[in-house]
Design a protein around this motif. Structure first.
Motif, short mmCIF file in Angstrom:
data_model
loop_
_atom_site.label_atom_id
_atom_site.label_comp_id
_atom_site.label_asym_id
_atom_site.label_seq_id
_atom_site.Cartn_x
_atom_site.Cartn_y
_atom_site.Cartn_z
N THR A 1 3.18 -36.75 91.38
CA THR A 1 2.45 -36.05 90.32
C THR A 1 3.44 -35.36 89.39
N ASP A 2 3.22 -35.53 88.10
CA ASP A 2 4.16 -35.03 87.09
C ASP A 2 3.68 -33.67 86.58
N LEU A 3 4.42 -32.61 86.91
CA LEU A 3 4.04 -31.25 86.50
C LEU A 3 4.83 -30.77 85.29
N ARG A 4 5.53 -31.71 84.63
CA ARG A 4 6.37 -31.31 83.51
C ARG A 4 5.54 -30.82 82.32
N THR A 5 6.17 -29.95 81.53
CA THR A 5 5.50 -29.41 80.35
C THR A 5 6.55 -29.11 79.29
N SER A 6 6.11 -28.76 78.11
CA SER A 6 7.07 -28.41 77.06
C SER A 6 6.46 -27.42 76.07
N ILE A 7 7.35 -26.70 75.39
CA ILE A 7 6.96 -25.80 74.30
C ILE A 7 7.94 -26.02 73.17
N ASP A 8 7.46 -26.49 72.03
CA ASP A 8 8.32 -26.67 70.86
C ASP A 8 9.56 -27.50 71.18
N GLY A 9 9.41 -28.57 71.93
CA GLY A 9 10.55 -29.42 72.23
C GLY A 9 11.40 -28.95 73.41
N PHE A 10 11.17 -27.71 73.88
CA PHE A 10 11.85 -27.24 75.09
C PHE A 10 11.11 -27.81 76.30
N LYS A 11 11.86 -28.51 77.16
CA LYS A 11 11.22 -29.21 78.28
C LYS A 11 11.45 -28.46 79.58
N PHE A 12 10.38 -28.40 80.36
CA PHE A 12 10.43 -27.70 81.65
C PHE A 12 9.99 -28.65 82.76
N ASP A 13 10.67 -28.52 83.90
CA ASP A 13 10.44 -29.42 85.04
C ASP A 13 9.03 -29.25 85.63
N ASN A 14 8.48 -28.03 85.55
CA ASN A 14 7.09 -27.81 85.96
C ASN A 14 6.55 -26.59 85.23
N VAL A 15 5.25 -26.34 85.38
CA VAL A 15 4.57 -25.32 84.56
C VAL A 15 4.78 -23.89 85.04
N PHE A 16 5.40 -23.70 86.21
CA PHE A 16 5.43 -22.36 86.80
C PHE A 16 6.68 -21.56 86.45
N MET A 17 6.51 -20.27 86.25
CA MET A 17 7.63 -19.36 86.03
C MET A 17 7.18 -17.95 86.43
N ASN A 18 8.15 -17.04 86.52
CA ASN A 18 7.80 -15.64 86.79
C ASN A 18 7.19 -15.00 85.56
N ALA A 19 6.37 -13.96 85.79
CA ALA A 19 5.97 -13.08 84.69
C ALA A 19 7.09 -12.06 84.52
#
Ligand code: RRO
Length: 312
Positions: A1-19
């Motif tokens: 399953t592909d959890l990758r995402t992006s914002i304005d061309g910045f690519k991230f390996d998955n959607v999760f991060m710290n607040a």
């Protein structure tokens, strides 16, 4: 399953991060996030100078979340900027976020100039919603002030940036704030910061749980989930499509993340749960989100992002 995402061309390996604020205060904590399964990270909201923050106890676990009045303790912008500059040299393909929370317009603009003049090539989150500094109202609740801050900021700031907003509770507030945000070249909007100035009482002692501000503090965790969903959804319906949404609030499992993405989020931030479980939580969240997607027959985030259904 592909959890990758992006914002304005910045690519991230998955959607999760710290607040921002959670386990991102020191280099050691930031390194632990880097080593974790998080898709990216954000540094603790910075002021120009180092701050010790409010007196302790200033964080308490609650039955369904947390209450905090940290008061913006941080090592100062240079510390986090230096961390980010070193990080980007070692990991040029892993963009990260810096969070900035000046206590005045001037301080915000001065920090923005420092970042603008630096080699930082990630994303900047301008925190307009800290609820915990005595005498400093949350900028995001003052619409004229928000307009003014963003006007001054984007008169010179050219790096990819977004804003961290407080929760709103009236549809007219979403209309007004979206109309302001849509005037600026924002890459993202992050909803929501903690539910400001809540209060909880210890039944044994009839006493508040945290020391600053007589016990008032920002509430996070499961208490925030419906408010976070509503804020993400309401901004997804109102913002220019080039402004991506980061969903924050109420994550306790992969299904909660799925819901924020259904409401329109491109990245999902984890606060209280990360504070309580530590960075290993990202491994579990990835697994749980992938499992929900598999049950639904989805293979990538774009299969369901923003696809929340309503009743006819
Ligand atoms: O440091 C804090 O007290 C704090 C901040 Br800056 C914020 O944006 N949100 C929060 O819950 N606590």
């Amino acid at each position: 399953t592909d959890l990758r995402t992006s914002i304005d061309g910045f690519k991230f390996d998955n959607v999760f991060m710290n607040a921002s604020g959670v386990r991102c205060y020191t280099e050691q904590e930031l390194d632990e996030l880097v080593q974790s399964d998080a898709g990216t990270l954000v540094t603790k909201s910075a002021t120009q100078a180092k701050r010790l923050g409010n007196p302790s106890p200033r964080y308490a676990r609650l039955e369904l979340g947390s209450i905090n009045s940290m008061g913006l303790p941080n090592e100062g912008l240079d510390y986090y900027l230096n961390y980010a500059l070193n990080f980007q040299k070692a990991h040029p393909d892993q963009p990260i976020f810096i969070s900035v929370a000046g206590l005045s317009m001037e301080e915000n603009l001065a920090m923005a100039h420092t970042i603008e003049d630096s080699d930082f090539n990630g994303l900047v989150e301008f925190n307009l919603s800290c609820p915990n500094v005595p005498g400093k109202p949350q900028t995001g609740y003052d619409f004229d002030r928000t307009q003014e801050v963003l006007t001054n900021l984007f008169s010179f700031f050219t790096k990819p940036a977004g804003v961290k907003l407080p929760p709103y509770f009236d549809l007219a507030q979403f209309d007004q704030m979206a109309a302001i945000l849509n005037q600026f070249p924002l890459k993202f909007v992050n909803s929501i910061n903690s539910l400001g100035n809540g209060l909880m009482i210890d039944p044994e002692t009839d006493t508040v749980l945290i020391k600053p501000k007589g016990g008032f503090g920002g509430v996070g965790g499961a208490y925030a989930k419906p408010i976070a969903l509503a804020n993400v959804r309401a901004f997804a319906q109102r913002l220019n499509p080039q402004i991506q949404i980061i969903g924050t609030g109420g994550i306790t499992n992969g299904r909660d993340a799925y819901d924020l993405i259904l409401a329109g989020a491109s990245l999902v931030q984890v606060g209280t749960l990360l504070q309580e479980e530590g960075p290993a939580v990202f491994t579990r969240l990835k697994r749980e989100l992938a499992a929900v997607m598999q049950t639904k027959g989805y293979t990538q985030i774009s299969d369901f992002k923003g696809q929340l259904k309503t009743l006819s």
